[in-house]
Scaffold this active site. Structure first.
Site, mmCIF file in Angstrom:
data_model
loop_
_atom_site.group_PDB
_atom_site.id
_atom_site.type_symbol
_atom_site.label_atom_id
_atom_site.label_comp_id
_atom_site.label_asym_id
_atom_site.label_seq_id
_atom_site.Cartn_x
_atom_site.Cartn_y
_atom_site.Cartn_z
ATOM 1 C CB ALA A 81 -0.920 0.016 1.232
ATOM 2 C CB THR A 132 -4.684 2.256 8.587
ATOM 3 O OG1 THR A 132 -4.465 3.343 9.474
ATOM 4 C CG2 THR A 132 -5.600 2.746 7.468
ATOM 5 C CG ASP A 133 -5.632 3.877 13.723
ATOM 6 O OD1 ASP A 133 -5.052 4.311 12.701
ATOM 7 O OD2 ASP A 133 -5.240 4.140 14.883
ATOM 8 C CD GLU A 134 -3.885 7.470 9.229
ATOM 9 O OE1 GLU A 134 -4.206 8.389 8.459
ATOM 10 O OE2 GLU A 134 -2.712 7.117 9.414
ATOM 11 C CE1 TYR A 158 -2.681 4.527 3.930
ATOM 12 C CE2 TYR A 158 -3.048 5.763 5.950
ATOM 13 C CZ TYR A 158 -2.734 4.583 5.318
ATOM 14 O OH TYR A 158 -2.479 3.447 6.044
ATOM 15 C CB SER A 159 -7.824 7.543 5.887
ATOM 16 O OG SER A 159 -8.349 8.822 5.647
ATOM 17 C CE LYS A 162 -4.734 0.077 3.901
ATOM 18 N NZ LYS A 162 -4.049 -1.109 3.303
#
Length: 352
Positions: A81, A132-134, A158-159, A162
C-alpha cells in the site's frame, strides 16, 4: 507457503523477518520496490531458501496469477500500500492506483486461484488484508477508542483509499465467499521505519542537528504499536481469526505527538548526548497539514477476547528499542536518505 505483498516495506519486512524466525514455512515476497520498499530491510535473508523475493506490482494480474499457480500458497497476507498521509495530499493518484485498484486486482486473482483449490486446501485458504485505524476518522478527546463497529469516516486521500480497499475485501467475502480476514492497526513504530514518519524523522533529524518539525500545536494524539507486536497480532488473526471478521490491533498507548518527540529527545540525550545541548532545543512548530485528524485510539479488546492477543511491549520499552536500533544502524539510515527522500522532505516542510 504464504504469499506476502509489500514485504520489503516497513511493516511487511518486519513481518517476513518475524515469520521466518518463528516458522519453517516459506514466504513468497512480492514488492514493487517503490521509494518505501527497501531490499536492505531483508539483507539478513540473503541466501535463505525459504524466502523467495519477486520484484513486481500487485496490479500486474499476469504476474500475480503466475505466482499463485506456481507456488500454491495457503494464504495471502496483503501489506502492499501507499501509506503516507502527507504524500497522499500531494499526489492522491498513486494511492488510488495501489490501494484501490491494486487490492481489487489481488482479490480477483485470489478468487480465481481459490476457485481452483479443492478439499482441505480450499477450506484452509486465507486472504488477510492489513489496514489502518485511520479509516474510522478522528476522535474527540472524550470519545471511546475505535471499535470494529465504528462507522468509516476517512478524512485524507490515504485513509479514503484504505477504506475503499477494506470495503472491497468485505464485499468479495460476502458476494463470492472468498475467505478473508481484515486487521486495522494503530500507528506502528520500530526498526526499518522509513524516515518520513514522525518517530524516525525525529531521530534522524536530531542526530543531524536539524529542526524537529512538529505540526500545529503537537497535541494530535495517536495510539502507538510496536511493529513486532503488530506482526504477532497478524499471525494470531491469520491462524485463528473468524472468516469475514475485522480485528483492531492496537498498542494501548495513546500519546500526543509533542510528547513522543520529547521522549525521543530524552532518550537521545541519554544514549547519544549532543555537546551542543539537549535535543529538545531543535523542536520547531510548523504549519499543520490540511485536515489533520486530531485523535486516533484503538479498542483492541476483541482480538484479546477471541484470540488471546495483547501487545508485549509498552511504549517505554518499544521506543527505547527503536531509538537504539537507529543508533546501531546508521548505514541503513544513510542509504534510505537518497536524493528523492531529500526532495520530498524539502517539498513537504520547506514552506511550512
Amino acid at each position: 507457503m504464504i504469499l506476502v505483498t509489500g514485504g520489503a516495506g516497513f511493516i511487511g519486512s518486519n513481518f517476513v523477518l518475524d515469520w521466518l524466525a518463528q516458522s519453517d514455512e516459506p514466504v513468497i515476497n512480492l514488492d514493487a520496490l517503490t521509494y518505501a520498499g527497501n531490499l536492505a530491510n531483508l539483507a539478513s535473508l540473503q541466501g535463505n531458501s525459504r524466502h523467495v523475493f519477486v520484484h513486481g506490482d500487485i496490479g500486474d494480474r499476469t504476474l500475480v496469477d503466475q505466482l499463485l499457480r506456481t507456488h500454491q500458497p495457503r494464504a495471502i497476507v496483503h501489506f502492499a500500500a501507499e501509506s503516507h498521509v502527507d504524500r497522499s495530499i500531494h499526489g492522491p493518484g498513486a494511492f488510488m492506483k495501489t490501494n484501490v485498484e491494486g487490492t481489487f486486482n489481488l482479490l480477483e486473482a485470489a478468487r480465481a486461484y481459490w476457485g481452483t483449490l479443492q478439499g482441505e486446501a480450499k477450506a484452509n485458504f486465507r486472504f488477510h488484508h492489513v489496514s489502518t485505524d485511520e479509516v474510522y476518522g478522528s476522535l474527540k478527546p472524550t470519545d471511546p477508542p475505535f471499535a470494529e463497529t465504528n462507522p468509516y469516516e476517512p478524512n485524507s486521500p490515504y485513509s479514503a483509499s484504505k477504506a475503499a480497499s477494506d470495503h472491497l475485501v468485505r464485499a468479495w467475502h460476502h458476494t463470492y465467499g472468498l475467505p478473508v480476514v481484515t486487521t486495522n492497526c494503530s500507528n506502528n513504530y520500530g526498526p526499518y521505519h522509513f524516515p518520513e514518519k514522525l518517530i524516525p524523522l525525529m531521530i534522524v533529524n536530531a542526530l543531524a542537528g536539524k529542526p524537529l518539525p512538529v505540526y500545529g500545536d503537537g497535541q494530535q494524539i495517536r495510539d502507538w504499536l510496536y511493529v513486532k507486536d503488530h506482526c504477532s497480532g497478524i499471525r494470531a488473526v491469520l491462524a485463528s481469526g473468524r472468516l469475514g471478521e475485522t480485528y483492531n490491533i492496537g498498542g494501548w498507548n495513546e500519546m500526543a505527538n509533542i510528547d513522543i518527540v520529547k521522549t525521543v529527545c530524552a532518550l537521545l540525550d541519554e544514549l547519544r548526548p549532543d555537546p551542543a545541548g539537549p535535543y529538545a532545543r531543535l523542536i520547531t512548530y510548523v504549519t499543520d497539514r490540511p485536515g489533520h485528524d486530531r485523535r486516533y485510539a484503538i479498542d483492541a479488546r476483541k482480538i484479546e477476547r477471541e484470540l488471546g492477543w495483547r501487545p508485549a511491549e509498552t511504549f517505554a520499552t518499544g521506543i527505547r528499542k527503536t531509538v537504539q536500533w537507529y543508533l546501531d544502524n546508521a548505514e541503513w539510515v544513510a542509504q534510505v536518505q537518497s536524493g528523492a527522500y531529500k526532495e520530498w522532505v524539502a517539498a513537504n516542510y520547506q514552506a511550512r
